[in-house]
Design an enzyme around this catalytic site. Structure first.
Site, PDB file in Angstrom:
ATOM      1  N   ASP A 173       6.348   8.142  -8.604  1.00 56.99           N
ATOM      2  CA  ASP A 173       7.159   9.287  -8.195  1.00 56.99           C
ATOM      3  C   ASP A 173       8.594   9.235  -8.699  1.00 56.99           C
ATOM      4  OD1 ASP A 173       5.023  10.376  -6.911  1.00 56.99           O
ATOM      5  OD2 ASP A 173       5.676   9.865  -4.884  1.00 56.99           O
ATOM      6  N   HIS A 221     -31.387  16.761 -10.893  1.00 54.47           N
ATOM      7  CA  HIS A 221     -31.859  17.925 -10.127  1.00 54.47           C
ATOM      8  C   HIS A 221     -32.629  17.439  -8.899  1.00 54.47           C
ATOM      9  CE1 HIS A 221     -33.590  21.859  -9.207  1.00 54.47           C
ATOM     10  NE2 HIS A 221     -34.741  21.212  -9.038  1.00 54.47           N
ATOM     11  N   ALA A 254      -0.957   9.771  -6.528  1.00 62.75           N
ATOM     12  CA  ALA A 254      -1.248   8.349  -6.660  1.00 62.75           C
ATOM     13  C   ALA A 254      -1.983   8.054  -7.963  1.00 62.75           C
ATOM     14  CB  ALA A 254      -2.074   7.868  -5.464  1.00 62.75           C
ATOM     15  N   GLY A 261       0.821  -1.210   0.000  1.00 61.77           N
ATOM     16  CA  GLY A 261       0.000   0.000   0.000  1.00 61.77           C
ATOM     17  C   GLY A 261       0.847   1.248   0.000  1.00 61.77           C
ATOM     18  N   GLY A 262       2.111   1.095   0.409  1.00 64.31           N
ATOM     19  CA  GLY A 262       3.066   2.199   0.346  1.00 64.31           C
ATOM     20  C   GLY A 262       2.708   3.377   1.228  1.00 64.31           C
ATOM     21  N   TYR A 297      -1.230  21.002  -1.598  1.00 65.39           N
ATOM     22  CA  TYR A 297      -2.549  20.531  -1.173  1.00 65.39           C
ATOM     23  C   TYR A 297      -2.551  20.026   0.267  1.00 65.39           C
ATOM     24  CZ  TYR A 297      -1.334  15.545  -1.615  1.00 65.39           C
ATOM     25  OH  TYR A 297      -0.782  14.304  -1.443  1.00 65.39           O
ATOM     26  N   ILE A 298      -1.461  19.390   0.691  1.00 64.25           N
ATOM     27  CA  ILE A 298      -1.452  18.848   2.046  1.00 64.25           C
ATOM     28  C   ILE A 298      -1.409  19.974   3.078  1.00 64.25           C
ATOM     29  CG2 ILE A 298       1.049  18.578   2.296  1.00 64.25           C
ATOM     30  CD1 ILE A 298      -1.576  15.992   3.340  1.00 64.25           C
TER      31      ILE A 298
END
Length: 475
Positions: A313, A445, A321, A44-45, A187-188
């Site tokens: 990366d 809608h 990801a 999963g890294g 973003y983090i």
């Protein structure tokens, strides 16, 4: 090598079990290949175990915590709402364990062999794997390098304390910081800023550059941060960050030689991703690198060595990801002889802050620099009926188009549901859609989807829930 060592023959070896690696392994196995996945830590890294999933547990928690005021207004009755980070950590760890077990189960079901250890190339067809006192040798037909990236941080930060943190460590806290100082503009950094401001921290965000968004998104982002009482310090370079007792002191250069110091209870820095290639033996091979020391690949992911591929990366492009996953699948399919390629032109950028941001395609500024005759339309979310009833009125949808061809060039969103809605934008961009292609279908809608429709309709001044454009004065 010791005489008599046993070397095992393998078909495909994948080095690294993160999102790109395990997707590549499972896809290759589904195409009939025998696959060995080598991972030195957890399958999963970084994404699953330390990055994406832990951070999104926190962003989801903050978004739900923020909703409690609205729910009480609607009539939902409950007692005092308290943010218990200790319980949140238990929930986070449980979900990580479940997801990791799910990936391992998928690998097993696909007959992907998982080998624990650190891999290093010995030649263009041989690899060594070290796991403690054990050392294994594999001959392989093809290999995929998916070792991810490592984060680099500015000099002057003393990370040897429990209050000066790297971005992934902030999601291990079991207390809400009274005063949180954040350094970064990615973003983090934005997610951390809005999470802890919602949970009650006094947040200071030190920007080390411009926001990487369309100018309209950046402008609204500053307004939202001010609304959430996040103190933003622009154009500053970090000089030092250190802890003394229960306080952290942060020094920064304001750009004119003026050094300013501020104090807080915690400090977190966002690092820049660099390819993690230092210990996998690439120096023994003829692998071609870029000027930035990424592995150079073609559209399929093949390196300068025909039987070795690279994804994620360790290759050029955004450190996301979604990129690694696509590259992993494409590499596996290309190895099987399928006609495939990776095109990173419309990689969606998503920030799961409050409110979320999602973008794809060209910004207005990029489109103008590229020579297009640019027309833009912005539809404020507050005009959306569903946004009103859910009290999610912040944000807007901006569409960038070429007025000569009506080709949609970019879609930029801020508002609840943006991360899901951007998929429609990516699909349209990939299909070279024009405004009529977005206008023709029926949109559900009431829903947030209608904000995208009206933004596109606004390109020609046809949006019902937007005031008519003011006529330009004759020149």
């Amino acid at each position: 090598m010791v005489v008599g060592e046993i070397t095992e023959d393998k078909d495909i070896v994948v080095i690294g079990g993160g999102p790109g690696g395990y997707h590549a392994a499972i896809r290759a196995a589904s195409l009939g290949r025998q696959v060995t996945l080598i991972e030195r830590e957890d399958v999963g890294g970084t994404c699953l175990n330390k990055g994406c999933i832990p951070s999104k547990v926190f962003t989801h928690f903050a978004q739900e915590f923020k909703k409690t005021k609205h729910l009480k207004e609607m009539g939902m009755e409950f007692g005092e709402v308290v943010a218990n980070l200790s319980s949140l950590q238990n929930y986070k760890n449980k979900k990580i364990t479940q997801l990791r077990a799910g990936v391992e189960s998928l690998c097993k079901a696909s007959k992907v062999e998982i080998v624990k250890g650190s891999a290093s190339f010995l030649s263009e067809s041989r690899i060594g794997v070290e796991n403690g006192h054990e050392f294994s040798l594999f001959n392989f037909k093809q290999a995929i390098v998916a070792t991810g990236g490592e984060l680099q941080y500015p000099d002057g930060i003393e990370f040897d304390s429990d209050r000066v943190l790297k971005e992934k460590e902030i999601f291990q806290l079991e207390e809400i910081p009274e005063e949180l100082i954040i350094y970064g503009n990615d973003y983090i950094s934005l997610e951390v800023a809005t999470i802890f401001s919602i949970l009650g921290s006094r947040v200071t965000l030190i920007l080390n550059g411009e926001f990487p968004f369309d100018s309209a998104i950046s402008k609204e982002l500053f307004r939202q941060l001010k609304k959430q009482k996040v103190n933003v310090i622009k154009n500053s370079t970090l000089q030092a960050a250190s802890q003394a007792e229960a306080k952290v002191t942060v020094s920064m250069d304001k750009g004119n030689g003026e050094i300013v110091s501020i104090e807080g209870s915690y400090f977190v820095a966002s690092g820049k991703v660099k390819p993690n290639l230092s210990d996998i033996g690439l120096d023994r091979l003829r692998v071609e690198l870029t000027e930035e020391d990424y592995i150079r690949t073609d559209g399929e992911g093949r390196t300068s060595i025909p039987n070795i591929w690279a994804i994620g990366d360790v290759t050029e492009g955004p450190s996301l990801a979604v990129k690694a996953i696509k590259q992993g699948k494409v590499a596996a399919e290309a190895m099987a002889g399928l006609q495939v390629e990776v095109d990173l032109q419309f990689v969606p950028t998503v920030v799961q802050m409050s409110p979320p941001i999602a973008c794809a395609g060209l910004t207005e500024e990029e489109a103008r620099r590229a020579g297009y005759s640019v027309t833009v339309s912005e539809n404020p979310v507050r005009g959306n009926g569903y946004a009103q009833l859910t009290d999610e009125k912040d944000g807007f949808v901006k569409v960038v188009s070429d007025s000569e061809t009506d080709l949609i060039l970019g879609i930029h969103m801020m508002g609840m549901g943006a991360a899901e809605l951007i998929t429609s934008g990516v699909l349209g961009l990939e299909m070279a859609a024009r405004d009529e292609d977005f206008r023709f279908p029926l949109y559900p809608h009431p829903s947030m989807n209608e904000s995208l429709l009206e933004a596109v309709e606004g390109l020609k001044g046809d949006a019902v829930h937007m005031p008519p454009r003011k006529e330009e004065l004759a020149r």
